[in-house]
Write a protein that holds these residues in place. Structure first.
Motif, short mmCIF file in Angstrom:
data_model
loop_
_atom_site.label_atom_id
_atom_site.label_comp_id
_atom_site.label_asym_id
_atom_site.label_seq_id
_atom_site.Cartn_x
_atom_site.Cartn_y
_atom_site.Cartn_z
N LEU A 46 0.81 -1.23 0.00
CA LEU A 46 0.00 0.00 0.00
C LEU A 46 0.83 1.27 0.00
CD1 LEU A 46 -2.71 -1.03 2.63
CD2 LEU A 46 -2.87 -1.16 0.14
N GLU A 47 2.17 1.10 0.04
CA GLU A 47 3.06 2.26 0.16
C GLU A 47 2.63 3.12 1.34
OE1 GLU A 47 3.23 4.41 -3.46
OE2 GLU A 47 3.88 2.71 -4.68
N ALA A 48 2.48 2.48 2.50
CA ALA A 48 1.93 3.16 3.66
C ALA A 48 2.81 2.95 4.89
CB ALA A 48 0.53 2.62 3.94
N ASP A 49 2.66 3.90 5.83
CA ASP A 49 3.25 3.78 7.16
C ASP A 49 2.16 3.23 8.06
OD1 ASP A 49 5.59 5.01 6.18
OD2 ASP A 49 4.76 7.00 6.59
N ILE A 50 2.42 2.09 8.73
CA ILE A 50 1.38 1.43 9.52
C ILE A 50 1.90 1.19 10.94
CG2 ILE A 50 -0.17 -0.56 9.66
CD1 ILE A 50 0.25 -1.01 6.69
N SER A 92 5.19 -1.68 14.16
CA SER A 92 5.02 -0.63 13.16
C SER A 92 5.92 -0.92 11.97
CB SER A 92 5.36 0.73 13.76
OG SER A 92 6.74 0.81 14.08
N VAL A 93 5.61 -0.25 10.86
CA VAL A 93 6.42 -0.32 9.66
C VAL A 93 6.46 1.07 9.07
CG1 VAL A 93 4.48 -0.96 8.18
CG2 VAL A 93 6.79 -1.52 7.46
N GLY A 94 7.62 1.51 8.60
CA GLY A 94 7.75 2.85 8.07
C GLY A 94 7.88 3.87 9.17
N ASN A 95 7.53 5.10 8.84
CA ASN A 95 7.61 6.19 9.81
C ASN A 95 6.51 6.07 10.85
OD1 ASN A 95 9.81 7.39 8.44
ND2 ASN A 95 8.39 8.36 6.98
N PRO A 96 6.78 6.57 12.06
CA PRO A 96 5.76 6.48 13.12
C PRO A 96 4.49 7.25 12.75
CG PRO A 96 7.92 7.02 14.03
CD PRO A 96 8.05 7.17 12.55
N VAL A 97 3.38 6.75 13.24
CA VAL A 97 2.08 7.39 13.04
C VAL A 97 1.48 7.65 14.40
CG1 VAL A 97 -0.19 7.21 11.98
CG2 VAL A 97 1.77 6.12 10.88
N ARG A 144 -7.11 -3.45 20.13
CA ARG A 144 -5.98 -2.82 19.46
C ARG A 144 -6.46 -1.85 18.39
NH1 ARG A 144 -2.62 -7.56 17.09
NH2 ARG A 144 -4.76 -8.31 16.74
N VAL A 145 -5.62 -0.85 18.06
CA VAL A 145 -5.94 0.17 17.06
C VAL A 145 -4.87 0.14 15.99
CG1 VAL A 145 -6.31 2.61 16.58
CG2 VAL A 145 -7.14 1.62 18.74
N VAL A 146 -5.28 0.01 14.74
CA VAL A 146 -4.36 0.02 13.60
C VAL A 146 -4.51 1.35 12.89
CG1 VAL A 146 -3.67 -1.11 11.46
CG2 VAL A 146 -4.54 -2.48 13.37
N VAL A 147 -3.38 2.08 12.72
CA VAL A 147 -3.40 3.37 12.04
C VAL A 147 -2.46 3.28 10.85
CG1 VAL A 147 -3.03 5.84 12.22
CG2 VAL A 147 -3.87 4.55 14.20
N ALA A 148 -2.93 3.69 9.67
CA ALA A 148 -2.12 3.65 8.44
C ALA A 148 -2.13 5.02 7.79
CB ALA A 148 -2.66 2.59 7.48
N ARG A 149 -0.95 5.46 7.39
CA ARG A 149 -0.83 6.70 6.62
C ARG A 149 -0.50 6.27 5.19
NH1 ARG A 149 2.65 10.53 9.59
NH2 ARG A 149 4.29 9.03 9.10
N LEU A 150 -1.51 6.40 4.31
CA LEU A 150 -1.39 5.88 2.95
C LEU A 150 -0.59 6.83 2.08
CD1 LEU A 150 -5.08 4.67 2.43
CD2 LEU A 150 -3.12 3.36 3.27
N GLY A 151 0.11 6.25 1.12
CA GLY A 151 0.84 7.05 0.15
C GLY A 151 -0.11 7.69 -0.86
N ASP A 152 0.45 8.62 -1.66
CA ASP A 152 -0.38 9.36 -2.63
C ASP A 152 -1.01 8.45 -3.67
OD1 ASP A 152 0.20 11.72 -1.38
OD2 ASP A 152 1.94 12.15 -2.66
N SER A 153 -0.31 7.37 -4.03
CA SER A 153 -0.81 6.52 -5.11
C SER A 153 -1.49 5.26 -4.61
CB SER A 153 0.36 6.13 -6.03
OG SER A 153 1.36 5.44 -5.28
N ALA A 154 -1.81 5.22 -3.34
CA ALA A 154 -2.37 4.00 -2.79
C ALA A 154 -3.70 3.63 -3.42
CB ALA A 154 -2.53 4.14 -1.27
N PHE A 155 -4.59 4.60 -3.53
CA PHE A 155 -5.90 4.35 -4.11
C PHE A 155 -6.16 5.24 -5.33
CE2 PHE A 155 -6.59 2.87 0.29
CZ PHE A 155 -7.01 1.60 0.02
N GLY A 156 -5.11 5.64 -6.04
CA GLY A 156 -5.29 6.47 -7.22
C GLY A 156 -5.53 7.91 -6.85
N PRO A 157 -5.97 8.72 -7.81
CA PRO A 157 -6.20 10.14 -7.56
C PRO A 157 -7.35 10.35 -6.58
CG PRO A 157 -7.06 9.51 -9.71
CD PRO A 157 -6.30 8.34 -9.21
#
Length: 423
Positions: free
Chosen positions: A71-75, A87-92, A120-133
């Motif tokens: 998803l090109e996301a920080d989770i 976690s994976v990627g940058n902290p959220v 538990r709580v899952v938080v994801a910061r999605l990348g710009d291209s995760a779901f298209g425009p």
């Protein structure tokens, strides 16, 4: 244009577009809310399946790594108390209470959060291209569509109301006295039909006015002769009364009375579309009665037509008087069968009528070339014959027999006539 018809039509169209746009936007918004709720429920179930409560920490991190790469996301997975589990990627950051999905101020990336069944709580910061425009706003698109339709509708409505405006100006100009004016017939719709109907009515009115002007001019000319004779006879009778002058005065008065009566009748027939044809008229009996008054022999078979008895008597009388006045004896009238129809035939043995004047003799007050003032014209007699015939669905024509003279024939169609058989 007058009454702002253009603006009324155009604004009505735009108002209709606004109503349609608002209704569509409401439906889109309601359906979007249902879709979002359905998506969040399926999303939460998917995440719970991917991150079961009994999975160890390494397995959880492996799943997060795969999801983050896909998803090109920080989770980040938080414990119920807010501590970071994996976690994976940058902290959220831990989401605020009740926050499920939002775009944070100053951040152009979407933050998604989901609470699992175990707390538990899952938080994801999605990348710009995760779901298209980003999803387009439906109200904006509807506004753009309405604006485009409004721009396209402008010339269409303008053209329609422009034709109505030209039609209005034409009617006003015609009403100011320009009777020869005809409005342009543009297109094949209702506006064109109105223009064509107006042109037809304008032509008929112009013909009637021209005919009435001609009738008035000719009538005033024809009235001068009997009036002049009447004035002279009256003055002479005052100086030297005599029976001859008294008869001259009476004859001129009768001529004036007959002329005025014919003018009034011609005017009445011009103004009525239909007359009452409810009488059953025996043409042979009617012709015999008129023939006895005029001294004309009548023959033929009994025949009945539906029509106005007084007008038909006037038709026969005018034919006979025309033959006596402009032809020579013997004059004969006949009622005869013509196929399924019936004919009235009046024949004289005078000089006849020239080929070029066969139709013109039916014009009001027509005077043949070379005919002197003292002889007079044809008056209204034959013009009335044609008018009366047409109101009865009949036709009239003039024929020249081989042995000379003139023959006038009035033909009634089978729908107007019946011919009883003699026993």
């Amino acid at each position: 244009m007058r009454g702002s018809l253009f603006l009324k039509i155009y604004l009505t169209l735009l108002a209709s577009l606004v109503v349609v746009a608002l209704a569509a936007a409401t439906l889109v918004w309601l359906s979007r809310g249902e879709d979002d709720r359905g998506w969040m429920a399926r999303r939460d179930a998917f995440i719970a399946a991917m991150l079961p409560a009994d999975a160890d920490i390494e397995e959880t991190r492996l799943v997060l790594a795969r999801l983050g790469a896909a998803l090109e996301a920080d989770i980040t997975v938080f414990a119920p108390d807010g501590d970071v589990v994996a976690s994976v990627g940058n902290p959220v950051a831990f989401p605020a209470p009740g926050e499920r999905e939002n775009i944070r101020s100053g951040d152009d990336r979407r933050i998604l959060s989901a609470r699992l069944p175990d707390g538990r709580v899952v938080v994801a910061r999605l990348g710009d291209s995760a779901f298209g425009p980003p999803r387009a706003r439906p109200l904006l698109w509807l506004a753009l569509i309405a604006a485009a339709i409004g721009v396209v509708a402008w010339p269409v409505v303008r053209r329609l109301t422009g034709r109505l405006e030209r039609l209005r100006r034409g009617v006003e100009t015609w009403g100011d006295g320009n009777l020869a004016l005809r409005v342009p017939v543009e297109g094949k719709d209702e506006v064109a039909a109105v223009a064509a109907s107006f042109n037809q009515a304008a032509r008929r009115v112009e013909e009637l006015i021209i005919a009435h002007r001609s009738l008035l001019a000719n009538a005033s000319h024809e009235l001068r002769s009997p009036l002049a004779r009447l004035r002279m006879a009256s003055e002479l009778h005052e100086v030297a009364p005599s029976e001859e002058r008294r008869h001259e005065i009476t004859r001129n008065l009768a001529e004036l009375d007959g002329l005025v009566e014919e003018i009034l009748l011609a005017s009445r027939l011009d103004h009525v579309e239909e007359i009452d044809l409810g009488d059953e008229v025996d043409l042979l009996a009617l012709a015999a009665e008129e023939g006895a008054r005029q001294g004309i022999e009548v023959s033929g078979d009994p025949a009945t037509v539906r029509g106005d008895a007084l007008l038909l008597a006037r038709l026969v009388r005018n034919l006979m008087q025309n033959a006596l006045r402009h032809g020579e004896p013997p004059v004969h009238a006949e009622i005869r069968r013509d196929g399924e129809g019936v004919e009235i035939v009046v024949r004289d043995h005078g000089p006849g009528i020239a080929e070029a004047e066969r139709e013109r003799v039916f014009e009001p007050f027509y005077r043949p070339s070379g005919r002197g003032e003292h002889a007079g014209g044809w008056g209204l007699g034959l013009a009335l014959v044609r008018q009366i015939a047409r109101h009865h669905g009949a036709s009239v024509r003039q024929e020249t027999p081989a042995d000379g003279g003139a023959r006038f024939v009035v033909t009634f169609p089978s729908t107007r006539a019946s011919m009883p058989h003699r026993s």
